[in-house]
Design a protein around this motif. Sequence first.
Motif, PDB file in Angstrom:
ATOM      1  N   LEU A 272     -44.656  20.012 -45.220  1.00  0.00           N
ATOM      2  CA  LEU A 272     -44.817  18.941 -46.205  1.00  0.00           C
ATOM      3  C   LEU A 272     -46.196  18.310 -46.062  1.00  0.00           C
ATOM      4  O   LEU A 272     -46.634  18.018 -44.945  1.00  0.00           O
ATOM      5  CB  LEU A 272     -43.747  17.856 -45.947  1.00  0.00           C
ATOM      6  CG  LEU A 272     -43.861  16.568 -46.747  1.00  0.00           C
ATOM      7  CD1 LEU A 272     -43.455  16.800 -48.204  1.00  0.00           C
ATOM      8  CD2 LEU A 272     -42.951  15.469 -46.157  1.00  0.00           C
ATOM      9  N   VAL A 273     -46.871  18.130 -47.194  1.00  0.00           N
ATOM     10  CA  VAL A 273     -48.087  17.312 -47.198  1.00  0.00           C
ATOM     11  C   VAL A 273     -47.793  16.055 -48.017  1.00  0.00           C
ATOM     12  O   VAL A 273     -47.350  16.149 -49.159  1.00  0.00           O
ATOM     13  CB  VAL A 273     -49.294  18.076 -47.790  1.00  0.00           C
ATOM     14  CG1 VAL A 273     -50.436  17.116 -48.091  1.00  0.00           C
ATOM     15  CG2 VAL A 273     -49.790  19.144 -46.823  1.00  0.00           C
ATOM     16  N   VAL A 274     -47.975  14.902 -47.399  1.00  0.00           N
ATOM     17  CA  VAL A 274     -47.872  13.648 -48.142  1.00  0.00           C
ATOM     18  C   VAL A 274     -49.293  13.289 -48.550  1.00  0.00           C
ATOM     19  O   VAL A 274     -50.175  13.106 -47.706  1.00  0.00           O
ATOM     20  CB  VAL A 274     -47.255  12.523 -47.280  1.00  0.00           C
ATOM     21  CG1 VAL A 274     -47.193  11.222 -48.072  1.00  0.00           C
ATOM     22  CG2 VAL A 274     -45.875  12.919 -46.772  1.00  0.00           C
ATOM     23  N   LEU A 275     -49.522  13.252 -49.860  1.00  0.00           N
ATOM     24  CA  LEU A 275     -50.868  12.982 -50.383  1.00  0.00           C
ATOM     25  C   LEU A 275     -50.927  11.554 -50.905  1.00  0.00           C
ATOM     26  O   LEU A 275     -50.234  11.219 -51.874  1.00  0.00           O
ATOM     27  CB  LEU A 275     -51.134  13.908 -51.565  1.00  0.00           C
ATOM     28  CG  LEU A 275     -51.943  15.175 -51.344  1.00  0.00           C
ATOM     29  CD1 LEU A 275     -52.255  15.808 -52.693  1.00  0.00           C
ATOM     30  CD2 LEU A 275     -53.225  14.906 -50.577  1.00  0.00           C
ATOM     31  N   LEU A 276     -51.732  10.729 -50.283  1.00  0.00           N
ATOM     32  CA  LEU A 276     -51.865   9.331 -50.717  1.00  0.00           C
ATOM     33  C   LEU A 276     -52.970   9.285 -51.768  1.00  0.00           C
ATOM     34  O   LEU A 276     -54.162   9.403 -51.446  1.00  0.00           O
ATOM     35  CB  LEU A 276     -52.172   8.447 -49.506  1.00  0.00           C
ATOM     36  CG  LEU A 276     -51.109   8.535 -48.393  1.00  0.00           C
ATOM     37  CD1 LEU A 276     -51.506   7.698 -47.185  1.00  0.00           C
ATOM     38  CD2 LEU A 276     -49.727   8.110 -48.903  1.00  0.00           C
ATOM     39  N   SER A 277     -52.573   9.152 -53.029  1.00  0.00           N
ATOM     40  CA  SER A 277     -53.518   9.376 -54.132  1.00  0.00           C
ATOM     41  C   SER A 277     -54.276   8.111 -54.543  1.00  0.00           C
ATOM     42  O   SER A 277     -53.918   7.000 -54.158  1.00  0.00           O
ATOM     43  CB  SER A 277     -52.761   9.959 -55.332  1.00  0.00           C
ATOM     44  OG  SER A 277     -51.783   9.062 -55.767  1.00  0.00           O
ATOM     45  N   CYS A 278     -55.305   8.329 -55.360  1.00  0.00           N
ATOM     46  CA  CYS A 278     -56.181   7.256 -55.849  1.00  0.00           C
ATOM     47  C   CYS A 278     -56.729   6.445 -54.674  1.00  0.00           C
ATOM     48  O   CYS A 278     -56.790   5.205 -54.724  1.00  0.00           O
ATOM     49  CB  CYS A 278     -55.453   6.369 -56.858  1.00  0.00           C
ATOM     50  SG  CYS A 278     -54.711   7.283 -58.210  1.00  0.00           S
TER      51      CYS A 278
ATOM     52  N   GLY B 138     -55.304  11.760 -47.534  1.00  0.00           N
ATOM     53  CA  GLY B 138     -55.679  10.906 -48.656  1.00  0.00           C
ATOM     54  C   GLY B 138     -56.297  11.765 -49.763  1.00  0.00           C
ATOM     55  O   GLY B 138     -56.822  12.852 -49.496  1.00  0.00           O
ATOM     56  N   LEU B 139     -56.207  11.284 -51.001  1.00  0.00           N
ATOM     57  CA  LEU B 139     -56.780  12.030 -52.126  1.00  0.00           C
ATOM     58  C   LEU B 139     -57.402  11.083 -53.135  1.00  0.00           C
ATOM     59  O   LEU B 139     -56.770  10.102 -53.543  1.00  0.00           O
ATOM     60  CB  LEU B 139     -55.678  12.831 -52.839  1.00  0.00           C
ATOM     61  CG  LEU B 139     -56.052  13.411 -54.212  1.00  0.00           C
ATOM     62  CD1 LEU B 139     -56.994  14.595 -54.055  1.00  0.00           C
ATOM     63  CD2 LEU B 139     -54.817  13.831 -54.989  1.00  0.00           C
ATOM     64  N   SER B 140     -58.638  11.377 -53.507  1.00  0.00           N
ATOM     65  CA  SER B 140     -59.213  10.722 -54.673  1.00  0.00           C
ATOM     66  C   SER B 140     -59.686  11.873 -55.558  1.00  0.00           C
ATOM     67  O   SER B 140     -60.735  12.458 -55.318  1.00  0.00           O
ATOM     68  CB  SER B 140     -60.390   9.828 -54.279  1.00  0.00           C
ATOM     69  OG  SER B 140     -61.049   9.399 -55.453  1.00  0.00           O
ATOM     70  N   ALA B 141     -58.878  12.232 -56.544  1.00  0.00           N
ATOM     71  CA  ALA B 141     -59.186  13.411 -57.366  1.00  0.00           C
ATOM     72  C   ALA B 141     -60.462  13.187 -58.170  1.00  0.00           C
ATOM     73  O   ALA B 141     -61.201  14.131 -58.458  1.00  0.00           O
ATOM     74  CB  ALA B 141     -58.019  13.719 -58.288  1.00  0.00           C
TER      75      ALA B 141
END
Length: 282
Positions: free
Chosen positions: A185-191, A230-233
């Motif tokens: 599982l990858v938990v992606l914390l977006s924005c 973390g993710l900032s697309a």
Amino acid sequence: MSGPDANVRIALFGESDNGKSHYGAQLLERIEAEKCEIKLRVAAADVSAFDEVRWRLGAGLLAEHTPSGVYQDVVLPVVDAGGRAMDLTWPDYAGEQVRQLIDSRAMKREWLDRTQAAHGWVLIVRPKLAEADDDIFSKPLAHVVRTPDGEATKPRRSIQARLVELLQILLHARGLHERGPVPPLVVLLSCWDELKLPEGTKPNDLLNEQLPLLASFVRSNWGARASVLGLSALGGELDMKQANESFIDRGPENSGFVVEADGRSNPDLTVPIVRLADMSGN
Ligand SMILES: Nc1nc2c(ncn2[C@@H]2O[C@H](COP(=O)(O)OP(=O)(O)OP(=O)(O)O)[C@@H](O)[C@H]2O)c(=O)[nH]1
Ligand SMILES: [Mg+2]
């Protein structure tokens, strides 16, 4: 998960407004521009699911929400830096479908198949939406007692309570199919950019702090088979109507980043996929 020409299905779960579509579109931009670890082996057959979002981003604008009822996959024939060939299946859909799944606790056949067939799960969570999240656990009891007659409202379930519920449903669905280890599982914390966090903040620390119930559920059920990133697309905010000229000049394929477990930012948006592949142990 791999082997030569393995078909790697990623099941992506996230409610509406969490950034699924913008991430999918930016992932494609990166892969096509070859600015990441994963490369296309041949051209992808059909990437039309993300055409509209990519067109909007190319014009420096935010895209609309995915219309309700939509579910589409893109299949990307890729190879990673280690020479591992994969046919990566990446979905885009309207987030209400996940909301309905949680609220009804009923999984339609297609969702059951997707959950069971996936080699790795990605849970996309936008921490900003969970700020000021107030629920049955956090509302002070005194407030409940003092509410005048007729004004009592049913406490909402918090975002993290819903997400734990979702993961429980997914684990149950998976267990009906096979008894083996849970899929990575990858938990992606977006924005991530909108949180304005100090440089070097570790995604797992943020999860523990802001969504402790979800963090502890993931830790106890997945242990080392989970990774929090973390993710900032997009790398910053865009507007629906006002085109962002500097975003256009830089190009969508050069915008956005992932925050690795150690807090370092990495412009390669395919990192979550590479981590899932690594955690599968192949
Ligand atoms: N600041 C910032 N905002 C973002 C970023 N990515 C997405 N957003 C914001 O998040 C909103 C939702 O993004 P979408 O990709 O449309 O979300 P979704 O999960 O596909 O939502 P549905 O289609 O309704 O399921 C956008 O309208 C933006 O306001 C990002 O990298 N940075
Ligand atoms: Mg969408």
